[in-house]
Design a protein around this motif. Structure first.
Motif, PDB file in Angstrom:
ATOM      1  N   GLU A 150       1.201  -1.278   0.365  1.00  0.00           N
ATOM      2  CA  GLU A 150       0.125  -0.424   0.552  1.00  0.00           C
ATOM      3  C   GLU A 150       0.640   1.190   0.369  1.00  0.00           C
ATOM      4  O   GLU A 150       0.621   2.705  -0.758  1.00  0.00           O
ATOM      5  N   GLU A 151       1.943   1.600   0.862  1.00  0.00           N
ATOM      6  CA  GLU A 151       2.673   2.910   0.554  1.00  0.00           C
ATOM      7  C   GLU A 151       3.631   2.859  -0.710  1.00  0.00           C
ATOM      8  O   GLU A 151       3.766   3.509  -0.858  1.00  0.00           O
ATOM      9  N   ALA A 152       3.782   1.794  -0.715  1.00  0.00           N
ATOM     10  CA  ALA A 152       4.559   1.752  -1.986  1.00  0.00           C
ATOM     11  C   ALA A 152       3.788   2.174  -3.106  1.00  0.00           C
ATOM     12  O   ALA A 152       4.576   3.179  -4.027  1.00  0.00           O
ATOM     13  N   VAL A 153       2.743   1.795  -3.550  1.00  0.00           N
ATOM     14  CA  VAL A 153       2.136   2.147  -4.601  1.00  0.00           C
ATOM     15  C   VAL A 153       1.420   3.667  -4.868  1.00  0.00           C
ATOM     16  O   VAL A 153       0.444   3.944  -5.157  1.00  0.00           O
ATOM     17  N   GLN A 154       1.739   4.407  -3.454  1.00  0.00           N
ATOM     18  CA  GLN A 154       0.761   5.812  -3.554  1.00  0.00           C
ATOM     19  C   GLN A 154       1.475   6.759  -4.559  1.00  0.00           C
ATOM     20  O   GLN A 154       2.861   7.095  -4.705  1.00  0.00           O
ATOM     21  N   GLY A 155       0.947   6.883  -5.721  1.00  0.00           N
ATOM     22  CA  GLY A 155       1.855   8.148  -6.109  1.00  0.00           C
ATOM     23  C   GLY A 155       2.406   7.463  -7.315  1.00  0.00           C
ATOM     24  O   GLY A 155       2.548   7.849  -8.023  1.00  0.00           O
ATOM     25  N   ALA A 156       2.566   6.019  -7.663  1.00  0.00           N
ATOM     26  CA  ALA A 156       3.094   5.873  -8.529  1.00  0.00           C
ATOM     27  C   ALA A 156       1.803   5.921  -9.891  1.00  0.00           C
ATOM     28  O   ALA A 156       0.788   5.129  -9.922  1.00  0.00           O
ATOM     29  N   ASP A 157       2.307   5.521 -10.932  1.00  0.00           N
ATOM     30  CA  ASP A 157       1.657   5.753 -12.069  1.00  0.00           C
ATOM     31  C   ASP A 157       1.960   4.851 -12.730  1.00  0.00           C
ATOM     32  O   ASP A 157       1.361   4.335 -13.990  1.00  0.00           O
ATOM     33  N   TRP A 158       3.268   4.166 -12.450  1.00  0.00           N
ATOM     34  CA  TRP A 158       3.771   2.935 -13.489  1.00  0.00           C
ATOM     35  C   TRP A 158       3.750   1.755 -12.164  1.00  0.00           C
ATOM     36  O   TRP A 158       4.933   1.464 -11.056  1.00  0.00           O
ATOM     37  N   ILE A 159       3.078   0.240 -11.970  1.00  0.00           N
ATOM     38  CA  ILE A 159       3.485  -0.278 -10.716  1.00  0.00           C
ATOM     39  C   ILE A 159       4.083  -1.954 -11.274  1.00  0.00           C
ATOM     40  O   ILE A 159       3.870  -1.928 -12.343  1.00  0.00           O
ATOM     41  N   GLN A 160       4.963  -2.317 -10.715  1.00  0.00           N
ATOM     42  CA  GLN A 160       5.760  -3.451 -11.743  1.00  0.00           C
ATOM     43  C   GLN A 160       5.588  -4.575 -10.278  1.00  0.00           C
ATOM     44  O   GLN A 160       5.957  -4.700  -9.950  1.00  0.00           O
ATOM     45  N   GLU A 161       5.308  -5.807 -10.572  1.00  0.00           N
ATOM     46  CA  GLU A 161       5.432  -7.095  -9.976  1.00  0.00           C
ATOM     47  C   GLU A 161       5.952  -8.184 -10.264  1.00  0.00           C
ATOM     48  O   GLU A 161       5.943  -8.299 -12.028  1.00  0.00           O
ATOM     49  N   SER A 162       6.605  -8.094  -9.177  1.00  0.00           N
ATOM     50  CA  SER A 162       7.874  -9.261 -10.609  1.00  0.00           C
ATOM     51  C   SER A 162       8.260  -9.601  -8.347  1.00  0.00           C
ATOM     52  O   SER A 162       9.094 -10.469  -8.288  1.00  0.00           O
ATOM     53  N   VAL A 163       6.994 -10.699  -7.838  1.00  0.00           N
ATOM     54  CA  VAL A 163       6.820 -11.716  -7.318  1.00  0.00           C
ATOM     55  C   VAL A 163       6.710 -13.091  -7.575  1.00  0.00           C
ATOM     56  O   VAL A 163       7.018 -13.717  -8.565  1.00  0.00           O
ATOM     57  N   PRO A 164       7.366 -14.144  -7.084  1.00  0.00           N
ATOM     58  CA  PRO A 164       8.056 -15.778  -7.439  1.00  0.00           C
ATOM     59  C   PRO A 164       6.869 -15.676  -8.327  1.00  0.00           C
ATOM     60  O   PRO A 164       5.014 -15.490  -7.870  1.00  0.00           O
ATOM     61  N   GLU A 165       7.000 -16.903  -9.121  1.00  0.00           N
ATOM     62  CA  GLU A 165       6.102 -17.251 -10.144  1.00  0.00           C
ATOM     63  C   GLU A 165       5.344 -18.511  -9.752  1.00  0.00           C
ATOM     64  O   GLU A 165       5.030 -19.608 -10.102  1.00  0.00           O
TER      65      GLU A 165
END
Length: 496
Positions: free
Chosen positions: A75-90
């Motif tokens: 929640e804190e990471a995405v605040q104000g972001a206009d590009w969010i890249q998810e790279s968690v395990p597959e």
């Protein structure tokens, strides 16, 4: 061109950390969330390698590096972001849960990309409130150098989202390719899996070892693929008759029992040990970070070679690099310089990178010429001879250069250059540039150069337009009061 204003990276492993590096070196602030206790160290090492690679890759002015902030929640990471890249395990359940969390906390207009190597975006966007802005952005390692991202939409992804993602990736030097349909493993990994499967059979059946197999790739079709890919390469193989002739000649081979693509290798413990032992014998003497640096340096060299092909217009990843550098120059911070100031103009600030030195850690000869060339380019931009001017068919060509090496520039040294205009007229520009050690302000090298204004299409010297000459005269008149630099007019071997 649409820019990314702020990025969020969820997951900071090999791929997530490299995405962060790509964004940061593109001047974009990044908020990173990764619960791994050593995430900051791992991402820091990836970023250090990326900075080293960019120093080798381009002299174009990168924007000020973005700020990296590690945060404690999605929640804190995405605040104000206009590009969010998810790279968690597959794992589909893990990725779907993370993406659903991102969706709930992010701006509804923010783009959400997944780095998945093969999971369908429709499966990932199942529980989202705003699934139209979610897509797969599948990159290739290292993300900060390899410029491709496969953009794959799910059933609920809007076409506008994919086009916006493609445009935004271009501002950080990446090529987004939009797939027409979603398919497991997409395009790149399907091709890689086919080669990987054949390779496993060749090792299992003792046809060759891992080093031989890699040699076959890197000394043959791997080099062709780097510039033209598969189909364009085969079109050439068809000769003047083109692809139709190639398919007619080699198409029947597809029915021959050459491949084991439909058979799955049984990865027994014995086969795993065999592959691992051969791989360790091949490159195990080097640590992973050293191998990454060697890989990066080789990739940069290939891109540089491809950048100069096709009569200067570039090919493959080299063409994309040239276009990215054009973008960087066009969007670089404009330096407000007084053209009438009576002192040499400071042009370049740089640092001696690992790619610039020889076995003694001294800067190699051609790198001095590179810095002097960038210095003369900087003067030309000040008088209006920029990329648009060159595209219109006019430029200044260097016709004579004399370089003197006065000191030593070593690995890690910070350098800057200055330029003094000695004389100019309607066609000619005579300059004297100096490279200094930033810490000591001592001169390391000088270059005296003569340039001619040319019509590049006609291939002859012509007078520059008044819009350029007026700025050039201002500098020339201001520099006329400066003492002539020591070394002007020297000949090679002349005694001091």
């Amino acid at each position: 061109m649409t820019k990314i204003n702020k990025a969020a990276c969820i997951g900071g492993g090999v791929i997530g950390g490299a995405w962060a590096a790509r964004f940061l070196l593109g001047g974009i602030d990044v908020a990173m969330f990764d619960p791994h206790p050593e995430a900051e160290r791992i991402v820091g090492e990836v970023l250090a390698n990326a900075e080293r690679a960019y120093a080798m890759m381009t002299m174009a002015p990168l924007p000020p590096k973005g700020k990296l902030t590690f945060v404690r929640s999605i929640e804190e990471a995405v605040q104000g972001a206009d590009w969010i890249q998810e790279s968690v395990p597959e794992r589909v359940d893990l990725k779907r849960g993370v993406i659903t969390q991102i969706d709930a906390a992010a701006d509804p207009k923010a783009l959400i990309g997944s780095s998945t190597s093969g999971i369908l975006p429709t499966d990932l966007q199942r529980d989202m409130k705003h699934p139209e802005r979610m897509f797969v952005a599948h990159p290739y390692n290292p993300v900060y150098l390899l410029p491709l991202a496969e953009l794959v939409g799910g059933e609920k992804t809007s076409k506008e989202t994919l086009e916006e993602a493609k445009a935004k990736l271009a501002t950080v030097g990446m090529k987004g390719v939009i797939l027409k349909k979603e398919i497991e493993a997409f395009v790149g990994d399907r091709l890689l899996e086919a080669v990987w499967r054949e390779g496993l059979w060749l090792i299992k059946d003792d046809i060759c070892d891992t080093e031989t197999l890699d040699d076959v790739i890197r000394y043959s079709f791997g080099m062709r693929w780097a510039q033209m890919g598969m189909f364009e390469t085969y079109r050439i193989a068809g000769g003047e008759a083109g692809m139709r002739h190639f398919i007619a000649q080699f198409g029947p081979c597809l029915s021959w029992p050459w491949t084991k693509l439909m058979d799955v290798v049984d990865l027994t413990p014995e086969l795993v040990d065999k592959i691992a032992d051969q791989s360790d014998a091949q490159s195990g003497a080097r640590g992973i970070r050293e191998l990454e640096r060697i890989r990066d340096q080789n990739l940069v060299g290939i891109m540089h070679a491809l950048k100069g092909g096709d009569e200067g217009r570039g090919w493959g990843a080299g063409k994309l690099l040239a276009e990215f550098e054009d973008y960087l120059w066009a969007n670089a911070r404009k330096v407000d310089k007084d053209l009438g100031e009576a002192q040499p103009i400071r042009i370049i600030d740089t640092k001696v990178s690992a790619a610039w030195v020889d076995y003694n850690n001294h800067m190699t000869e051609h790198r001095y010429l590179q810095v002097f060339g960038d210095t003369s380019d900087g003067i030309l931009r000040l008088i209006g001879v920029d990329l648009d001017y060159v595209r219109d068919g006019h430029s200044y060509y260097t016709v004579e250069t004399h370089i003197r090496n006065l000191g030593e520039a070593k690995l890690g040294d910070a350098l800057y250059s200055t330029c003094q205009v000695l004389s100019s007229d309607e066609k000619r520009l005579h300059i004297f540039s100096t490279i200094y050690n930033k810490a000591t302000n001592e001169a390391v090298a000088t270059a005296e150069q003569m340039m001619l204004h040319v019509d590049s299409k006609a291939g002859k010297a012509v007078s520059a337009p008044e819009s350029v000459l007026s700025k050039l005269r201002a500098i020339t008149e201001a520099h006329a009061s400066l003492p002539k630099p020591e070394g002007v007019g020297r000949a090679v071997g002349q005694k001091r």
